[in-house]
Design a protein around this motif. Structure first.
Motif, PDB file in Angstrom:
ATOM      1  N   SER A 155       0.804  -1.217   0.000  1.00 62.09           N
ATOM      2  CA  SER A 155       0.000   0.000   0.000  1.00 62.09           C
ATOM      3  C   SER A 155       0.840   1.272   0.000  1.00 62.09           C
ATOM      4  O   SER A 155       0.296   2.372  -0.016  1.00 62.09           O
ATOM      5  CB  SER A 155      -0.939   0.013   1.210  1.00 62.09           C
ATOM      6  OG  SER A 155      -0.203   0.042   2.417  1.00 62.09           O
ATOM      7  N   THR A 177       0.273  -7.077   2.600  1.00 62.54           N
ATOM      8  CA  THR A 177       0.072  -5.956   3.502  1.00 62.54           C
ATOM      9  C   THR A 177      -0.131  -6.518   4.901  1.00 62.54           C
ATOM     10  O   THR A 177      -0.296  -7.729   5.073  1.00 62.54           O
ATOM     11  CB  THR A 177      -1.133  -5.108   3.044  1.00 62.54           C
ATOM     12  OG1 THR A 177      -1.225  -3.928   3.828  1.00 62.54           O
ATOM     13  CG2 THR A 177      -2.434  -5.905   3.144  1.00 62.54           C
ATOM     14  N   LYS A 182      -6.684  -2.879   4.209  1.00 58.38           N
ATOM     15  CA  LYS A 182      -6.431  -2.288   2.890  1.00 58.38           C
ATOM     16  C   LYS A 182      -6.645  -3.292   1.749  1.00 58.38           C
ATOM     17  O   LYS A 182      -6.299  -3.012   0.600  1.00 58.38           O
ATOM     18  CB  LYS A 182      -5.013  -1.722   2.840  1.00 58.38           C
ATOM     19  CG  LYS A 182      -4.777  -0.600   3.854  1.00 58.38           C
ATOM     20  CD  LYS A 182      -3.334  -0.123   3.866  1.00 58.38           C
ATOM     21  CE  LYS A 182      -3.136   0.977   4.909  1.00 58.38           C
ATOM     22  NZ  LYS A 182      -1.730   1.428   4.984  1.00 58.38           N
ATOM     23  N   PHE A 322      -2.319   5.304   2.204  1.00 57.97           N
ATOM     24  CA  PHE A 322      -2.455   4.386   1.066  1.00 57.97           C
ATOM     25  C   PHE A 322      -2.034   5.183  -0.160  1.00 57.97           C
ATOM     26  O   PHE A 322      -2.817   5.939  -0.718  1.00 57.97           O
ATOM     27  CB  PHE A 322      -3.895   3.888   0.950  1.00 57.97           C
ATOM     28  CG  PHE A 322      -4.104   2.834  -0.104  1.00 57.97           C
ATOM     29  CD1 PHE A 322      -3.977   1.490   0.226  1.00 57.97           C
ATOM     30  CD2 PHE A 322      -4.406   3.174  -1.423  1.00 57.97           C
ATOM     31  CE1 PHE A 322      -4.141   0.500  -0.740  1.00 57.97           C
ATOM     32  CE2 PHE A 322      -4.583   2.185  -2.378  1.00 57.97           C
ATOM     33  CZ  PHE A 322      -4.447   0.843  -2.040  1.00 57.97           C
TER      34      PHE A 322
END
Length: 329
Positions: A155, A177, A182, A322
């Protein structure tokens, strides 16, 4: 007089100061830019904290990415004129060529006319992320449509750039991640698969996804214990490209996996591309083509005004973003 950001001591974001300074006109082969936006990078936080590969004399400026309008060109500069919209390829030394300012100067070879469709924010968010990902995946690994590529810290701005570059050549990007928070955003950003390393068995999920084929390329800025999991799912003759050391824990050397799978573990800095004229020109052409076609699209996490540079650095170190953090000027 123009406003710039400097620091007089190493420390947290609070050491950054906005000051008024006199800026000299550009010298021969230099271009002066009226900045519209800045892209923030972890390297700048490391320089500010005193833990970067470059050690500045204090007080020091900082910053690697900017976009704006040409104010003045120095002698010997061809192909650029005042008023041109440009962005900056990161210099080898941000101490010598700092970007955090309203008016900044860079060598002509680091200045690029980006596609006019890009916003200032997107232009300022382009070069560090895409050059870093391109250098590893295309220049070094030769990524192709046959490949599975594992991208950790997915991200981050570099991770998202890597996902886009992988898709642009037809490879299959596997995003790693920490949590599921996310996951959906990564899938929407082009990841074929997403693994939450803190909530799933990383090695098991990688083997499940990659199967007997394995992942030929791994692109990682973390290091630490995940090396064992990453290498265990790689294909014979695969390459793991390490471009950071975010993990505070020791990084094991998976000796028997490396031997049995004939793996290459490769350290990498984007400076390899920046310091080689031919490689840099190929990289710029690839990235500009991708920006023009729309296959490469900078992801902006959040923007801050110039006066909030301290708050922007705090957000940079929060790991909540992000994509890219941008400061507008």
């Amino acid at each position: 007089m123009t406003r710039v950001v400097r620091f007089y001591e190493h420390g947290g974001p609070e050491v950054l100061r906005i000051e008024n300074v006199d800026v000299a006109p550009p010298g021969r082969g230099e271009i002066q830019i009226r900045v519209k936006a800045l892209g923030l990078n972890r390297a700048e936080a490391l320089l500010r904290a005193g833990s970067y590969i470059e050690t500045p004399a204090l007080p020091s400026g900082l910053g690697l990415e900017a976009a704006g309008l040409i104010e003045t060109v120095g002698e010997g500069v061809d192909g650029f004129a005042p008023g041109d919209a440009v962005s900056v390829v990161p210099p080898l030394s941000m101490v010598r060529w700092p970007a955090y300012g309203e008016l900044v100067t860079f060598p002509v070879e680091l200045v690029v006319k980006h596609p006019p469709s890009l916003s200032w924010e997107a232009a300022a968010a382009t070069w560090m992320a895409y050059l870093t990902a391109y250098g590893a995946l295309i220049d070094i690994a030769g990524l192709s449509s046959e490949d599975l590529v594992v991208i950790t810290a997915a991200s981050s701005s570099v991770g998202l750039a890597a996902i886009q570059i992988a898709n642009s050549v037809g490879a299959t990007p596997i995003a790693v991640t920490r949590s599921f928070d996310k996951k959906q955003a990564l899938l929407e950003s082009g990841a074929a698969h997403v693994i939450a390393s803190a909530q799933e068995d990383l090695a098991g999920r990688l083997r499940e996804i990659a199967g007997e084929k394995g992942a030929r390329v791994v692109f990682d800025p973390i290091g630490g214990p995940i090396f064992n999991a990453l290498t265990s799912a790689m294909s014979r003759g695969g390459i793991l490209i390490e471009y950071g050391g975010l993990s505070p824990e020791p990084t094991p050397f998976p000796l028997f996996t490396v031997l049995s799978q004939t793996l290459t573990l490769r350290g990498y800095l984007v400076h390899e591309i920046l310091s080689d004229t031919q490689r840099l020109e190929r990289a710029k052409a690839f990235i500009l083509d991708g920006l023009q076609s729309g296959s490469l699209r900078p992801v902006i996490a959040r923007t801050f005004p110039f006066d909030q540079i301290v708050e922007a650095h705090r957000f940079l170190e929060s790991n909540e973003q992000f994509g890219k953090i941008v400061v507008t000027v």
